[in-house]
Design an enzyme around this catalytic site. Structure first.
Site, PDB file in Angstrom:
ATOM      1  N   GLY A 167      -0.296   8.167  -5.207  1.00  0.00           N
ATOM      2  CA  GLY A 167       1.173   7.449  -5.531  1.00  0.00           C
ATOM      3  C   GLY A 167       1.219   7.059  -6.966  1.00  0.00           C
ATOM      4  O   GLY A 167       2.044   6.142  -7.981  1.00  0.00           O
ATOM      5  N   TYR A 188       0.960  -1.260  -0.107  1.00  0.00           N
ATOM      6  CA  TYR A 188      -0.329  -0.168   0.015  1.00  0.00           C
ATOM      7  C   TYR A 188       0.735   1.169   0.157  1.00  0.00           C
ATOM      8  O   TYR A 188       2.223   1.081   0.370  1.00  0.00           O
ATOM      9  CB  TYR A 188      -0.827   0.001   1.210  1.00  0.00           C
ATOM     10  CG  TYR A 188      -1.554  -0.549   0.871  1.00  0.00           C
ATOM     11  CD1 TYR A 188      -3.265  -0.705   0.349  1.00  0.00           C
ATOM     12  CD2 TYR A 188      -1.763  -1.969   1.650  1.00  0.00           C
ATOM     13  CE1 TYR A 188      -4.543  -1.568   0.160  1.00  0.00           C
ATOM     14  CE2 TYR A 188      -3.002  -3.097   1.627  1.00  0.00           C
ATOM     15  CZ  TYR A 188      -4.237  -2.644   0.440  1.00  0.00           C
ATOM     16  OH  TYR A 188      -5.215  -3.538   0.363  1.00  0.00           O
ATOM     17  N   GLU A 189      -0.201   2.159  -0.454  1.00  0.00           N
ATOM     18  CA  GLU A 189       1.268   3.346  -0.346  1.00  0.00           C
ATOM     19  C   GLU A 189       1.197   4.163   0.904  1.00  0.00           C
ATOM     20  O   GLU A 189       2.370   4.661   0.400  1.00  0.00           O
ATOM     21  CB  GLU A 189       0.628   4.889  -1.249  1.00  0.00           C
ATOM     22  CG  GLU A 189       0.419   6.223  -1.819  1.00  0.00           C
ATOM     23  CD  GLU A 189      -0.164   6.541  -2.482  1.00  0.00           C
ATOM     24  OE1 GLU A 189       0.229   7.802  -2.688  1.00  0.00           O
ATOM     25  OE2 GLU A 189      -1.149   6.847  -2.759  1.00  0.00           O
ATOM     26  N   SER A 190       0.992   3.986   2.070  1.00  0.00           N
ATOM     27  CA  SER A 190       1.562   4.672   3.061  1.00  0.00           C
ATOM     28  C   SER A 190       2.913   3.418   3.578  1.00  0.00           C
ATOM     29  O   SER A 190       3.856   3.955   4.230  1.00  0.00           O
ATOM     30  CB  SER A 190       0.153   4.210   4.249  1.00  0.00           C
ATOM     31  OG  SER A 190       0.243   2.842   3.673  1.00  0.00           O
ATOM     32  N   GLY A 191       3.547   2.917   2.389  1.00  0.00           N
ATOM     33  CA  GLY A 191       4.400   2.110   2.961  1.00  0.00           C
ATOM     34  C   GLY A 191       4.541   0.431   3.556  1.00  0.00           C
ATOM     35  O   GLY A 191       5.341   0.249   4.209  1.00  0.00           O
TER      36      GLY A 191
END
Length: 261
Positions: free
Chosen positions: A138, A58-61
């Site tokens: 992203g 996911y884009e949050s890492g």
């Protein structure tokens, strides 16, 4: 197009159909960068069916997420519990994505053109838009660096499948190459819509119709597309969602109907 849940009288919604068909496209893939919404639904269903070893990023890492329920945002704490790793944003984009470690980027969009470029910024004029959208997030990095990109779209209309985008938020490789930028991946290869499935092989190839959903005709899809849509030599008909897929989607993946409509 909606239908009926096999063995029941409960209608199959468009969201359910999209999620099931999109999940099947993930068979054989390992690492998926998933957007929130329908991509999340499809990815979680794939984990329970055709791709049990899938690793979701996911884009949050968050890498290798194993959420106990569907996340409502990329920052939802449920993504962190049980995850394989949580990395910083520079590491995620600089090493995971740009390092070529993502098999499939799974995105949504408001508009797409025949070459697979996406608009998630505005509908209408930039200064006076009829709709202002969330923007890129992203998606630009995902498009440029994932080996390939799948897109799922709730609406298939001439406005959403546009001859010309109102704004290009996320350029596909063809558009990027025209500007002197060489992406790592081949861009969009699959688009799942409420009417069927479109596909392309990579740079230089435009999206073509490869499958329609039950009850949909090729002529309907062409009429709903804002360019002269080409078709595969043989246009298949997608298999309707099975009772088992629907049970998993409704009871295990999204029982609270966070994204199912």
């Amino acid at each position: 197009m909606s239908g009926r849940d096999p063995g029941t009288t409960r209608p199959v919604t468009s969201s359910e159909l999209l999620s099931v068909v999109a999940s099947r496209e993930l068979a054989g893939h390992r690492t998926v960068f998933a957007g929130i919404g329908l991509p999340t639904l499809a990815t979680e269903l794939a984990r329970l069916t055709v791709a049990p070893g899938i690793e979701v990023v996911y884009e949050s890492g968050v890498c290798g997420a194993h959420p106990s329920r569907l996340p409502e945002t990329i920052a939802d704490a449920v993504l962190i519990t049980g995850a394989e790793a949580v990395v910083s944003m520079p590491t995620l984009f600089g090493s995971v994505l740009q390092g070529g470690h993502i098999d499939v980027g799974f995105l949504g969009a408001a508009q797409i053109d025949r070459w697979g470029s996406l608009n998630t910024s505005v509908i209408g004029d930039w200064d006076r838009p009829s709709v202002r959208l969330p923007g890129s997030g992203g998606a630009v990095e995902v498009m440029a660096n994932a080996r390939e990109v799948f897109v799922v779209m709730r609406r298939h209309t001439p406005r959403s499948f546009a001859g010309a985008l109102d704004f290009c938020t996320t350029p596909g490789p063809d558009r990027a190459l025209a500007d002197g930028i060489r992406p790592l991946g081949v861009g969009v290869t699959r688009v799942v819509t409420e009417l069927g499935v479109l596909a392309r092989e990579g740079v230089g190839d435009e999206l073509r119709l490869v499958a329609v959903h039950p009850g949909v005709t090729v002529e309907q899809v062409r009429a709903a597309t804002g360019w002269e849509l080409r078709t595969a030599g043989t246009v298949a008909t997608t298999a309707a969602p099975t009772a088992a897929e629907l049970r998993l989607l409704r009871d295990d993946v999204d029982p609270e109907r966070v994204y199912l409509r």
